[in-house]
Every structure is written in structure tokens, then in C-alpha cells.
Design an enzyme around this catalytic site. Structure first.
Site, PDB file in Angstrom:
ATOM      1  CD1 TRP A 106      -8.779   3.532  -4.841  1.00 10.65           C
ATOM      2  CD2 TRP A 106      -6.685   3.131  -5.558  1.00 10.65           C
ATOM      3  NE1 TRP A 106      -8.006   3.857  -3.850  1.00 10.65           N
ATOM      4  CE2 TRP A 106      -6.875   3.649  -4.395  1.00 10.65           C
ATOM      5  CE3 TRP A 106      -5.452   2.963  -6.442  1.00 10.65           C
ATOM      6  CZ2 TRP A 106      -5.459   3.682  -3.466  1.00 10.65           C
ATOM      7  CZ3 TRP A 106      -4.224   2.947  -5.483  1.00 10.65           C
ATOM      8  CH2 TRP A 106      -4.366   3.297  -4.268  1.00 10.65           C
ATOM      9  CG  ASP A 176      -9.495  -2.452  -7.526  1.00 10.91           C
ATOM     10  OD1 ASP A 176      -9.438  -2.948  -6.537  1.00 10.91           O
ATOM     11  OD2 ASP A 176      -8.821  -1.377  -7.864  1.00 10.91           O
ATOM     12  CE  LYS A 200      -7.679  -0.211   0.633  1.00 10.80           C
ATOM     13  NZ  LYS A 200      -7.110   0.050  -0.541  1.00 10.80           N
TER      14      LYS A 200
HETATM   15  C1  LIG Z   1      -6.503   0.433  -1.759  1.00  6.41           C
HETATM   16  C2  LIG Z   1      -6.832   0.179  -2.954  1.00  6.41           C
HETATM   17  C3  LIG Z   1      -5.834   0.053  -4.138  1.00  6.41           C
HETATM   18  C4  LIG Z   1      -4.591   0.025  -4.010  1.00  6.41           C
HETATM   19  O1  LIG Z   1      -3.816  -1.025  -3.376  1.00  6.41           O
HETATM   20  P1  LIG Z   1      -2.406  -1.807  -3.329  1.00  6.41           P
HETATM   21  O2  LIG Z   1      -2.579  -2.894  -2.570  1.00  6.41           O
HETATM   22  O3  LIG Z   1      -1.953  -0.645  -2.061  1.00  6.41           O
HETATM   23  O4  LIG Z   1      -1.793  -1.582  -4.566  1.00  6.41           O
HETATM   24  C5  LIG Z   1      -6.331  -0.260  -5.495  1.00  6.41           C
HETATM   25  N1  LIG Z   1      -7.937  -0.282  -5.504  1.00  6.41           N
HETATM   26  C6  LIG Z   1      -8.594   0.038  -4.630  1.00  6.41           C
HETATM   27  C7  LIG Z   1     -10.193   0.311  -4.854  1.00  6.41           C
HETATM   28  C8  LIG Z   1      -7.876   0.274  -3.310  1.00  6.41           C
HETATM   29  O5  LIG Z   1      -8.955   0.445  -2.487  1.00  6.41           O
END
Ligand SMILES: *Cc1c(COP(=O)(O)O)cnc(C)c1O
Length: 365
Positions: A106, A176, A200
């Protein structure tokens, strides 16, 4: 309770498990939302009934994470992935650079988007160590006048997590937190900008939470599309256009659930206990199971491990599936096994899985 509702042992990495009580409440309210005679999905986003849901969710998030007054909470769309682009679009200038700490897939995606807009560089990387660890603070290299430094607090695919965050001083720290927001207490004021896809730990997919320090908005670039400017959403309380109303309602209910069970400290305690069950099975296996992450970088949200040979691993995954454990396959890019133990995954599910691991080892060693 799990049996009564035929609830799966759900280790999906995202979208992932939601609290049963939240789903039940949503079910009860689905057709007639609090006496309106409509579903929450059928309400106008300008109605008082919806606005109450919207503002309550913002209030609860501020309360649970102790978000200081000088921060905005926004509900956006486009997932965490759109944030990868919106961040440099809004905050990177021609004169400045931005540093990305590379800790997994990511971070790589976030970095590639930033490259499209300007001068992004690696502030550190553990790629050479197969992303088994989080860099030490001394390894971080960035410049005083950078637009920002970006970290990924929990690496969903590799199963590593920052235990503590660096103090970057005047340089705005961006994070993030998609896969570990609301899983443990942390100091929001260390960060200038936090973002997370909801699917999540916070609710269903379709809502993205952004927490940003208000002063950033004053310095943001203006020559960008209206919908992609943070200031548009900040000025309008995330009601500039139609927000994902049902998702925000669900998010609010998940926050209520966290509050009811005792808040962020209680959640953190439960997450530690859950992860300990599965890491324990790995650590006591004498190498039958091998954790991917170095011990001091282990994630409490995504537990990644391999078995000593690939055939045995295939058999393990097949038997886990047969026993009703869902989503234990590692990410398609790295293989192996992964158990995602997000907030809503019950202790009993983790216990059952750790017992399955021990039993599988005993019968196949
Ligand atoms: C799942 C995830 C993403 C992507 O998220 P989307 O909402 O599908 O764009 C980005 N960064 C991390 C750390 C993730 O776990």
C-alpha cells in the site's frame, strides 16, 4: 451465538467482519428508521433525521479517538486509494518534496500516485527485508521543508504495524491507517493527516474517513477539481454532494458499539488477547508455522505466516476452509496464510483458529 446465526469464522482482510449486534440493529431499523417510515437509505441527505446520523458519527469518532478541536473529520468516497492521489494533488507543490516510508504494497501504491504529481521520494524502505519489519526511527530520512512525510500505520498484506510513531516536528506527518484505525489508542496530534477506508475496522466499504489538521486547508492547492479538494468537503461538513448515507449510518453504529463495550482501551486489550492466541500457536510450533513479520514489528490486525512446505500449506488452507475459517489465504501477491483479526472478529473465532492450528500440526508433523 455464532452457531445460532450460522455466522462464519470470518478472517477476511477487507471488507471484513462487522459486529453481530450492529448488523442486528441495522436489520431491525432497515425498513422503518426511527419512526420515519423509511429506510435510512431512503432519507434525504438534507433531512434532519439523516443529519443527526451524520453528525453523531462525526462526534463519536472525535470522542473515541480524542481528536483535538483543530482537526476536521471528513467522510469521503473513492476508498483509501483515492486518497493516494488526493493527498499530493492538494498538498504537494512544485517547490517541495514529499517522503514516503515504504513498508509494503500500500505504501508503494501511495508513492506511485504521488510521483504523478511531483517530487516524491523514499524516506525509508524495508523492501530489501521483504517488508518483514517497520524501519527504526533513525532510518527515516526527510527534509525540513518537505510538504509531508507519509507512513502506512499497519501493513495489511505483510502483517507489520508501527508500535509508535516518529515525531516529525514541523514536517506534517500523514498516515494511511486503513487497517488499524480505532484498534488501539494513539496520539492524533502527532499527525497532520490521517485517512482510512472504512471496510476494515470502521464499517462497510464505500466510506473513507479523513482526519486532518485545519491549518493544512489554508495552504492547499486550489487549481484542482471541486470534488477533489478537501476544503470543499470541510466547508460543507461532508455534505457537499450526496454522501454514502447507509455506510455512514453503519459506521456510526460501529462507533456506538466500540463505545458501549468500553471504548478504545478495551478494544486494544481485546485485540492484543486475540492476536496472542494465534501468534502463540506460531511461536510454540517449533518452526512448523513461520511468522512473516519480525517479532517487534508484528501486526495485531493481520497475522501473516507460512508453513514449511508448499504442499502442506495448501493442505492447511484447504482444511481451514473445510472447518469454516474464511479468508485465511494470504494476499494474492504474496501467498502464504493471513488471519485478519480486526475489531469485530470475536475472541472465540481466534481461539477456535489457534486450536485448529495446533491440531493440524499434531496430525501432520
Ligand atoms: C485496504 C487498504 C487500502 C485500500 O483501500 P480501498 O478503500 O480499497 O481503496 C489502502 N491502504 C491500506 C493500508 C489498506 O489496508
Amino acid at each position: 451465538m455464532i452457531d445460532q446465526f450460522k455466522r462464519a469464522h470470518n478472517f477476511n482482510a477487507g471488507p471484513s467482519a462487522l459486529p453481530l449486534s450492529v448488523l442486528q440493529k441495522a436489520q431491525e431499523e432497515l425498513i422503518d428508521f426511527r419512526g420515519t417510515g423509511m429506510s435510512v437509505m431512503e432519507l434525504s441527505h438534507r433531512s434532519a433525521a439523516y443529519e443527526e446520523v451524520h453528525h453523531q458519527a462525526i462526534r463519536l469518532l472525535k470522542e473515541l479517538l480524542s481528536i483535538p478541536e483543530n482537526y476536521e473529520v471528513l467522510f469521503l468516497q473513492g476508498g483509501a486509494s483515492l486518497q493516494f492521489s488526493m493527498i499530493p494533488m492538494n498538498f504537494l507543490t512544485r517547490e517541495q518534496k514529499c517522503g514516503y516510508v515504504m513498508t509494503g504494497a500500500w505504501s508503494e501504491k501511495a508513492y506511485s500516485e504521488a510521483k504523478l504529481f511531483g517530487n516524491a521520494y523514499h524516506a525509508a524502505s524495508t523492501k530489501e527485508d521483504q517488508y518483514r519489519r517497520i524501519p527504526r526511527f533513525e532510518e527515516l530520512q526527510y527534509n525540513k521543508d518537505d510538504a509531508y512525510v507519509h507512513v502506512t500505520s499497519n501493513n495489511t498484506i505483510f502483517g507489520t504495524q508501527w508500535k509508535d510513531f516518529p515525531d516529525t516536528g514541523e514536517v506534517p506527518l500523514f498516515a494511511d491507517m486503513s487497517s488499524d484505525i480505532l484498534s488501539r489508542p494513539f496520539d492524533v496530534s502527532k499527525f497532520a493527516f490521517i485517512y482510512a477506508g472504512a471496510q476494515k475496522n470502521l464499517g462497510p466499504s464505500g466510506v473513507t474517513v479523513v482526519i486532518l489538521r485545519k491549518d493544512l486547508l489554508e495552504k492547499a492547492n486550489t487549481n484542482i477539481p471541486t470534488m477533489l479538494k478537501y476544503s470543499t468537503h470541510a466547508k460543507n461538513n461532508s455534505l457537499y454532494n450526496t454522501p454514502p448515507t447507509f455506510g455512514i449510518y453503519m459506521l456510526g453504529e460501529v462507533l456506538n458499539w466500540v463505545k458501549e463495550i468500553g471504548g478504545i482501551n478495551e478494544i486494544a486489550k481485546r485485540n492484543e488477547e486475540k492476536a496472542k492466541l494465534i501468534y502463540g500457536a506460531i511461536d510454540r510450533s517449533n518452526g512448523f508455522y513461520n511468522g512473516h513479520a519480525e517479532k517487534d514489528s508484528r501486526s495485531l490486525m493481520n497475522i501473516t505466516f507460512r508453513l514449511k512446505d508448499e504442499n502442506l500449506e495448501k493442505q492447511f488452507l484447504a482444511e481451514a476452509k473445510k472447518e469454516g475459517f474464511i479468508g485465511v489465504n494470504g494476499h494474492r501477491s504474496v501467498g502464504g496464510c493471513r488471519a485478519s483479526t480486526y475489531n469485530a472478529v470475536p475472541y472465540e473465532t481466534c481461539k477456535a483458529f489457534s486450536e485448529f492450528m495446533v491440531h493440524f500440526q499434531q496430525t501432520n508433523e
